[in-house]
Design an enzyme around this catalytic site. Sequence first.
Site, PDB file in Angstrom:
ATOM      1  N   ASN A   1      -7.024  -3.048   9.322  1.00  0.00           N
ATOM      2  CA  ASN A   1      -7.425  -1.674   9.663  1.00  0.00           C
ATOM      3  C   ASN A   1      -8.120  -1.597  11.016  1.00  0.00           C
ATOM      4  OD1 ASN A   1      -6.437  -0.432   7.299  1.00  0.00           O
ATOM      5  ND2 ASN A   1      -8.174  -1.240   6.164  1.00  0.00           N
TER       6      ASN A   1
ATOM      7  N   LYS B   1       0.862  -1.187   0.000  1.00  0.00           N
ATOM      8  CA  LYS B   1       0.000   0.000   0.000  1.00  0.00           C
ATOM      9  C   LYS B   1       0.893   1.231   0.000  1.00  0.00           C
ATOM     10  CE  LYS B   1      -4.339  -1.410   2.122  1.00  0.00           C
ATOM     11  NZ  LYS B   1      -5.246  -1.205   3.280  1.00  0.00           N
TER      12      LYS B   1
HETATM   13  P1  NAD Z   1       7.175   8.641  10.143  1.00  0.00           P
HETATM   14  O1  NAD Z   1       7.522   8.072   8.852  1.00  0.00           O
HETATM   15  O2  NAD Z   1       6.698  10.037  10.204  1.00  0.00           O
HETATM   16  O3  NAD Z   1       8.423   8.474  11.118  1.00  0.00           O
HETATM   17  C1  NAD Z   1       8.323   8.945  12.424  1.00  0.00           C
HETATM   18  C2  NAD Z   1       9.465   9.909  12.785  1.00  0.00           C
HETATM   19  O4  NAD Z   1      10.628   9.159  13.080  1.00  0.00           O
HETATM   20  C3  NAD Z   1       9.841  10.861  11.681  1.00  0.00           C
HETATM   21  O5  NAD Z   1      10.183  12.099  12.247  1.00  0.00           O
HETATM   22  C4  NAD Z   1      11.075  10.197  11.082  1.00  0.00           C
HETATM   23  O6  NAD Z   1      11.922  11.102  10.430  1.00  0.00           O
HETATM   24  C5  NAD Z   1      11.723   9.632  12.309  1.00  0.00           C
HETATM   25  N1  NAD Z   1      12.581   8.488  12.103  1.00  0.00           N
HETATM   26  C6  NAD Z   1      12.393   7.452  11.276  1.00  0.00           C
HETATM   27  N2  NAD Z   1      13.305   6.511  11.494  1.00  0.00           N
HETATM   28  C7  NAD Z   1      14.118   6.965  12.449  1.00  0.00           C
HETATM   29  C8  NAD Z   1      15.243   6.435  13.120  1.00  0.00           C
HETATM   30  N3  NAD Z   1      15.687   5.197  12.879  1.00  0.00           N
HETATM   31  N4  NAD Z   1      15.865   7.188  14.051  1.00  0.00           N
HETATM   32  C9  NAD Z   1      15.385   8.423  14.354  1.00  0.00           C
HETATM   33  N5  NAD Z   1      14.301   8.969  13.793  1.00  0.00           N
HETATM   34  C10 NAD Z   1      13.677   8.233  12.853  1.00  0.00           C
HETATM   35  O7  NAD Z   1       6.031   7.771  10.871  1.00  0.00           O
HETATM   36  P2  NAD Z   1       5.732   6.204  10.908  1.00  0.00           P
HETATM   37  O8  NAD Z   1       5.037   5.986  12.188  1.00  0.00           O
HETATM   38  O9  NAD Z   1       6.906   5.392  10.585  1.00  0.00           O
HETATM   39  O10 NAD Z   1       4.712   5.994   9.722  1.00  0.00           O
HETATM   40  C11 NAD Z   1       3.426   6.551   9.747  1.00  0.00           C
HETATM   41  C12 NAD Z   1       2.894   6.541   8.340  1.00  0.00           C
HETATM   42  O11 NAD Z   1       2.769   5.205   7.872  1.00  0.00           O
HETATM   43  C13 NAD Z   1       1.512   7.162   8.217  1.00  0.00           C
HETATM   44  O12 NAD Z   1       1.518   8.075   7.151  1.00  0.00           O
HETATM   45  C14 NAD Z   1       0.608   5.986   7.914  1.00  0.00           C
HETATM   46  O13 NAD Z   1      -0.494   6.342   7.128  1.00  0.00           O
HETATM   47  C15 NAD Z   1       1.542   5.067   7.196  1.00  0.00           C
HETATM   48  N6  NAD Z   1       1.141   3.653   7.237  1.00  0.00           N
HETATM   49  C16 NAD Z   1       1.104   2.988   6.062  1.00  0.00           C
HETATM   50  C17 NAD Z   1       0.782   1.652   6.047  1.00  0.00           C
HETATM   51  C18 NAD Z   1       0.821   0.883   4.758  1.00  0.00           C
HETATM   52  O14 NAD Z   1       0.390  -0.260   4.730  1.00  0.00           O
HETATM   53  N7  NAD Z   1       1.345   1.453   3.703  1.00  0.00           N
HETATM   54  C19 NAD Z   1       0.489   0.988   7.246  1.00  0.00           C
HETATM   55  C20 NAD Z   1       0.547   1.705   8.426  1.00  0.00           C
HETATM   56  C21 NAD Z   1       0.878   3.047   8.416  1.00  0.00           C
HETATM   57  N1  GLY Z   2      -2.173  -1.101   7.138  1.00  0.00           N
HETATM   58  C1  GLY Z   2      -3.259  -1.722   6.461  1.00  0.00           C
HETATM   59  C2  GLY Z   2      -2.860  -2.561   5.291  1.00  0.00           C
HETATM   60  O1  GLY Z   2      -1.707  -2.651   4.952  1.00  0.00           O
HETATM   61  O2  GLY Z   2      -3.698  -3.136   4.677  1.00  0.00           O
END
Ligand code: NAD
Ligand code: GLY
Length: 369
Positions: free
Chosen positions: A253, A151
């Site tokens: 979800n 996704k």
């Molecule tokens: P993010 O990508 O914003 O990362 C969180 C913070 O941590 C950021 O400030 C980043 O720069 C920092 N960071 C990342 N790695 C680091 C490291 N090793 N050391 C220090 N800092 C670091 O947030 P997230 O929680 O990783 O991802 C959230 C996003 O993922 C949302 O947009 C959500 O919609 C998406 N998501 C997508 C799916 C999917 O299936 N594609 C599933 C769940 C969530």
């Molecule tokens: N995070 C929901 C999905 O990957 O389907």
Amino acid sequence: MPGGATANRPMRALQVSLGDRSYPIVVGAGALERRDLLEPIVAGRSVAIVSNTTVAPLYAGRLRAMLGGAAQVVDVVLPDGEAHKHWQTLNGIFDALLAARFDRNSVLVALGGGVVGDMAGFAAAVYQRGVDFVQVPTTLLAQVDSSVGGKTGINHPLGKNMIGAFHQPRLVLADVACLQSLPQRELIAGLAEVIKHGAIADRAYFDAVADDLPALLAKDTAALERAVARSCEIKADVVAHDEREAGLRAILNFGHTFGHAIEAGMGYGEWLHGEAVGAGMVMATDLSQRLGLLDAADGARIRALVSAAGLPVAAPRWSAERYVELMSVDKKAERGTPKFVLLEALGRACVRRAPDDALRATLAAAATG
Ligand code: NAD
Ligand code: GLY
């Protein structure tokens, strides 16, 4: 920060089985340095490391050192944060790829959390109608969830992740040693998705996460490897059965219908995605109980684990009308009526509509926390 020696540690290798689009997930400290796995994908090709202003200075150099066989390597450094997960940032990726004359044989490597992974993946899905990409997730949330399953996408002011595509990576390298530099608030946000996987699919895993919680919060490498590997296994299994979310995949979800409403309503970036999912799981648990699906003891265990992890259990104090409006743009909604992922038992999920009175009772209870 992990050192080169970690590359020799044993790692866990999993597989997402999708026919000729199958790909490995490698989990372990030092996975970032798996030149042997990267080399066949990048050899002789133009490669863009897509990262952000926080992660690139920490890990892009080490990743670049693994890409010696590439024809050229370009760094694309995005602004950091959910608030930048939109068209303008995505367009910046295309600008960089076009300026460097990237062709259809190019490869993108997403180095960062879910925001970078979703945007780089979407860029790979549509750049010249689709190029290969690799996920190198560096947050717990990205390692246990967003880097697996294909996704990809960006936010719209009217809805979270509303613009996107399914596009599977060629490889996922989940290096748990990268989590040592992750802020604790972000680690805790990732635990929401770990708890989610146990709650929807594996009661024994839920129990194991509860037992491991102190070690996970202390960033113990072995505990992190166990959680990342089991969560990826659960997600890979669901994705292999229902890649395009025709049915089963919707269970991933759990907590997200409420959670996405919280994220959109607060303004992206105010609550972390995992925090919103934490409060959202508590709301979905409450709704499951009100509908007579889940017993009180299991409900209490979910609330207790969300709380013990340090995630919010109370939602913003908004009217039911505001929540309903925000949830009407959820991707599971049909003609504006949301569906909810609920629990029939701890470890078993289902997708249902909810009667209005039960939903309003859940919203009222959540907002008073
Ligand atoms: P993010 O990508 O914003 O990362 C969180 C913070 O941590 C950021 O400030 C980043 O720069 C920092 N960071 C990342 N790695 C680091 C490291 N090793 N050391 C220090 N800092 C670091 O947030 P997230 O929680 O990783 O991802 C959230 C996003 O993922 C949302 O947009 C959500 O919609 C998406 N998501 C997508 C799916 C999917 O299936 N594609 C599933 C769940 C969530
Ligand atoms: N995070 C929901 C999905 O990957 O389907």
